[in-house]
Motif scaffolding. Structure first.
Motif, short mmCIF file in Angstrom:
data_model
loop_
_atom_site.label_atom_id
_atom_site.label_comp_id
_atom_site.label_asym_id
_atom_site.label_seq_id
_atom_site.Cartn_x
_atom_site.Cartn_y
_atom_site.Cartn_z
N ALA A 162 0.96 -1.28 -0.27
CA ALA A 162 -0.16 0.10 -0.20
C ALA A 162 0.81 1.27 -0.20
N ALA A 163 1.95 1.65 1.03
CA ALA A 163 3.00 2.58 0.77
C ALA A 163 3.91 2.71 -0.96
N LEU A 164 3.39 1.29 -1.16
CA LEU A 164 4.77 2.05 -2.56
C LEU A 164 3.47 2.10 -3.25
N PHE A 165 2.71 2.31 -3.74
CA PHE A 165 1.86 2.92 -4.11
C PHE A 165 1.03 4.16 -4.33
N ASP A 166 1.75 4.34 -2.86
CA ASP A 166 0.91 5.80 -2.02
C ASP A 166 2.47 6.61 -2.31
N SER A 211 22.23 5.13 10.07
CA SER A 211 21.76 4.20 8.57
C SER A 211 21.09 4.81 7.97
N SER A 212 19.63 5.42 8.45
CA SER A 212 18.07 5.66 8.09
C SER A 212 17.14 4.85 7.44
N LEU A 213 17.25 3.91 8.43
CA LEU A 213 16.54 2.15 7.87
C LEU A 213 15.56 2.35 8.95
N TRP A 214 15.06 1.53 8.99
CA TRP A 214 12.84 1.20 10.05
C TRP A 214 12.71 3.26 10.36
N ARG A 215 12.62 3.61 9.06
CA ARG A 215 12.49 5.33 9.63
C ARG A 215 10.80 4.84 9.82
N ARG A 225 4.69 6.25 1.04
CA ARG A 225 6.33 6.39 0.52
C ARG A 225 7.45 7.29 0.82
N ARG A 226 7.20 8.94 0.85
CA ARG A 226 8.38 9.33 1.03
C ARG A 226 8.20 9.48 2.99
N GLN A 227 7.41 9.65 3.49
CA GLN A 227 7.42 8.99 5.06
C GLN A 227 8.28 7.83 5.52
N PHE A 228 8.28 6.67 5.29
CA PHE A 228 9.39 6.00 5.33
C PHE A 228 10.60 6.15 4.76
N GLY A 229 10.43 7.31 4.16
CA GLY A 229 12.22 7.23 3.43
C GLY A 229 12.57 7.10 2.23
N GLY A 230 11.79 6.15 1.44
CA GLY A 230 11.41 6.45 -0.52
C GLY A 230 11.39 5.07 -0.76
N GLY A 231 10.87 4.55 -1.48
CA GLY A 231 10.98 2.65 -1.58
C GLY A 231 11.71 2.66 -1.41
N ILE A 232 12.90 2.36 -1.43
CA ILE A 232 14.76 1.79 -2.03
C ILE A 232 14.71 1.33 -0.16
N GLU A 252 9.54 10.26 12.11
CA GLU A 252 11.14 11.17 12.00
C GLU A 252 11.24 11.77 10.96
N THR A 253 10.65 11.40 9.70
CA THR A 253 11.10 12.14 8.12
C THR A 253 9.81 13.59 8.72
N ASP A 254 8.51 13.41 9.36
CA ASP A 254 8.08 14.76 8.96
C ASP A 254 7.60 14.89 10.92
N PRO A 255 8.80 14.87 11.61
CA PRO A 255 8.28 15.18 13.30
C PRO A 255 7.16 16.36 13.81
#
Length: 624
Positions: free
Chosen positions: A449-453, A576-580, A457-464, A584-587
């Protein structure tokens, strides 16, 4: 200073329904439940068939049938999670407002309507670190003042603390809050010198003293934090629908500086939305209550939700420990709805910072859930409530069942000259792939669902980054699962012999673990891992490879716990910016004001926090 006297009496039976209000179930909810039951039952039957086919190359022996029984015990939660995720994904992709679709009252409330009722905010604490609590409570009250609704709320700090130094700090906290919000928000502090009934008793004591003065109460744990819009939304929902008894918000983890916590709550965050949306579709008005970050209608709660003191002196007798599920069942029996908001906005908690705290918390829940066996025959419960109590028991009974299944399978492998003679490898691979897909379905659904939004997707740090974080978290989950299974099994094995789990306060700050304590806590998982390794060396390579995920986590439990608990490891994980998380992206500003180490670790400067100053103007409730 005088202290509140505590009540020691509790009824020995669940009180009968004293409320005549009716709220008939919608026909579509009954249809949905029937559909869901068919889907889950068909899935379990299909998986059992696949397992029988896997074990059938040379005919089924009594050991094969012995494997089938524990395998079947683990299936309900697997199948329910899978279909919750699939339904949740369908709703998240097909509906503009999936939370409103499964809870239509959300669509009808007016976010600007003035509040007309009185709501008590209950901060239930016991031996907690006062400084972070002060920040959370002060920020919540400040936000209510900013939104102009402060006159509709009353804060109660309900303490069960038995440490005198912490109690003094709590009094100072109330002093400061009283001075800062004098004339804006009433604040009451009450400390029990004894704590019968634990948290449920703490809340019941409040109900007996002040409950009749309020229309609703919002229950908060010491680690709870709720934004003002989330609080007022709950109140407006209750004001708009008289049939609502409990509305539970979707609680997510606050940003953390702990590596363990970052991994754990990232996985929880992925799975919760699809899972909760899907479950709300068929549970409807028999939804969950998790004991905090929820609003409750006072009158039916006072009249119909008093908990029994269970018969017997063993670990399953006495006070009900996991009170929330039982209170939800009693509220539903009183013909009031229990609903969940399937949106992760504005409702937070802190998750355990290390593996030992995580195990301690899980074992407390395990102990409490096992008590539900004594409540299954309580008169008048809604059938869905009984199902939920059974599922709560199976959540932990599944651990020894899974270990029994793996142990019998290992014994079969070790006794066979040719693995292919006892297991069909193609069918076995199909069973494994199917179960893994079903287990991880809630996380996979939310990721899809996030990959299609684009915004999500940006809030979780991007697709990759989202994909990388998800894959690594799934490895973490597979690593942790057998550790928890061993811990649950050892604890459950001790219950018949009187072993119980104390319910102390939780440690929430990031801290290093002592080596000796860690090794002692994790000795049984380590022993299990060593036995698994020895067995893997004694079976054919194909079977040994299949066993690696089972014994590797327990074998490395102690070093993993030590490594993942430290602050340095947490800083490395944050950098590492993983598990964001989206926060954390938009506090949100309100989280920045809390000065959370998890946000500081990734470079977000905290806003100035002017905590409550001390005052001699105390509002401490005297003893009766």
């Amino acid at each position: 200073m005088d202290r509140m006297s505590s009540h020691t009496h509790a009824p020995t039976q669940i009180p009968s329904n004293r409320i005549s209000k009716t709220a008939p179930l919608k026909d579509r909810i009954g249809l949905r439940r029937s559909i869901f039951l068919v889907l889950v039952a068909a899935s379990i039957v299909g998986l059992l068939y696949l397992m029988l086919a896997t074990l059938a190359p040379s005919g089924l022996t009594w050991l094969d049938w012995a494997m089938i029984i524990p395998f079947a015990i683990t299936m309900p939660w697997t199948a329910i999670g899978f279909w919750n995720a699939l339904i949740g994904l369908w709703l998240m992709r097909s509906k503009h407002d999936p939370a409103g679709y499964v809870f239509p009252a959300l669509r009808a409330i007016d976010d600007d309507a003035p509040l007309t009722t009185s709501t008590a905010l209950l901060s239930c604490i016991r031996n907690e670190d006062v400084e972070p609590l002060a920040r959370k409570l002060s920020e919540m009250l400040s936000a209510l003042v900013t939104h102009g609704v402060n006159d509709r709320f009353h804060l109660y700090v309900l303490s069960d603390t038995d440490d005198s130094e912490i109690a003094e700090a709590e009094e100072a906290l109330v002093d400061g809050l009283t001075r800062r919000f004098n004339g804006k928000v009433p604040i009451t502090y009450r400390r029990r010198t004894d704590n019968p009934g634990f948290k449920a008793g703490n809340i019941r004591d409040f109900c007996e003293r002040w409950g009749a003065s309020h229309d609703f109460m919002i229950t908060l744990d010491a680690d709870s934090f709720m934004a003002a819009p989330a609080i007022t939304r709950l109140v407006r929902l209750m004001e708009s629908r008289s049939e609502l008894g409990i509305v539970q918000s979707l609680v997510v983890g606050l940003p953390s500086a702990s590596a363990f916590c970052r991994l754990f709550q990232y996985g929880m965050r992925l799975g919760m939305q699809s899972y909760t949306t899907g479950s709300a579709w068929w549970q409807g008005d028999c939804g969950p209550y998790w004991g905090h970050n929820a609003i409750i209608r006072m009158k039916p709660f006072i009249e119909a939700c008093e908990l029994p003191k269970l018969p017997g002196n063993g670990p399953l007798g006495g006070w009900v420990l996991s009170h929330d599920q039982v209170e939800a069942a009693l509220m539903r029996r009183a013909r009031y709805e229990v609903r969940v908001i399937a949106e992760d906005t504005g409702s937070f908690e802190e998750n355990p910072p290390d593996l030992l705290e995580f195990i301690r918390r899980d074992l407390r829940w395990c102990h409490g859930n096992m008590q539900y066996a004594k409540l299954l025959n309580a008169p008048g419960l809604h059938p869905m409530s009984r199902v939920q109590l059974v599922l709560a028991i199976l959540m932990f009974v599944g651990s020894p069942a899974w270990l029994a299944f793996m142990s019998i399978a290992t014994a079969r492998f070790m006794s066979a000259d040719d693995v292919n003679a006892i297991v069909d490898p193609q069918m076995g691979a199909a069973v494994f792939a199917t179960i893994m897909t079903m287990v991880f379905a809630p996380k996979i659904a939310t990721v899809l669902a996030a990959l299609f939004d684009a915004e999500r997707r940006r809030q979780f740090g991007g697709g990759i980054r989202l994909l990388g974080s998800t894959v690594s978290e799934m490895v973490f989950a597979a690593f942790i699962a057998p550790i928890m299974a061993v811990s649950h099994t050892v604890f459950l094995a001790g219950l018949p012999f009187g072993r119980a789990k104390a319910w102390p306060s939780q440690r929430r700050d990031v801290h290093g673990l002592p080596v000796g304590v860690t090794v002692r806590w994790l000795i049984m998982p380590t022993v299990f891992g060593l036995i698994g390794l020895a067995c893997a060396l004694a079976v054919p390579p194909a079977a040994a490879l299949a066993m690696v995920p089972v014994f590797l986590g327990p074998l490395l439990a102690a070093p993993f716990a030590l490594l993942s608990a430290g602050l340095n490891t947490g800083q490395l994980a944050a950098s590492s910016s993983l598990w964001r998380l989206p926060e954390e992206t938009d506090p949100p500003v309100e989280l920045l004001r809390l000065d959370l180490p998890g946000l500081t670790a990734i470079g977000h400067a905290p806003h100035d926090f002017s905590g409550p100053a001390l005052s001699e103007d105390r509002q401490i409730v005297p003893a009766e």
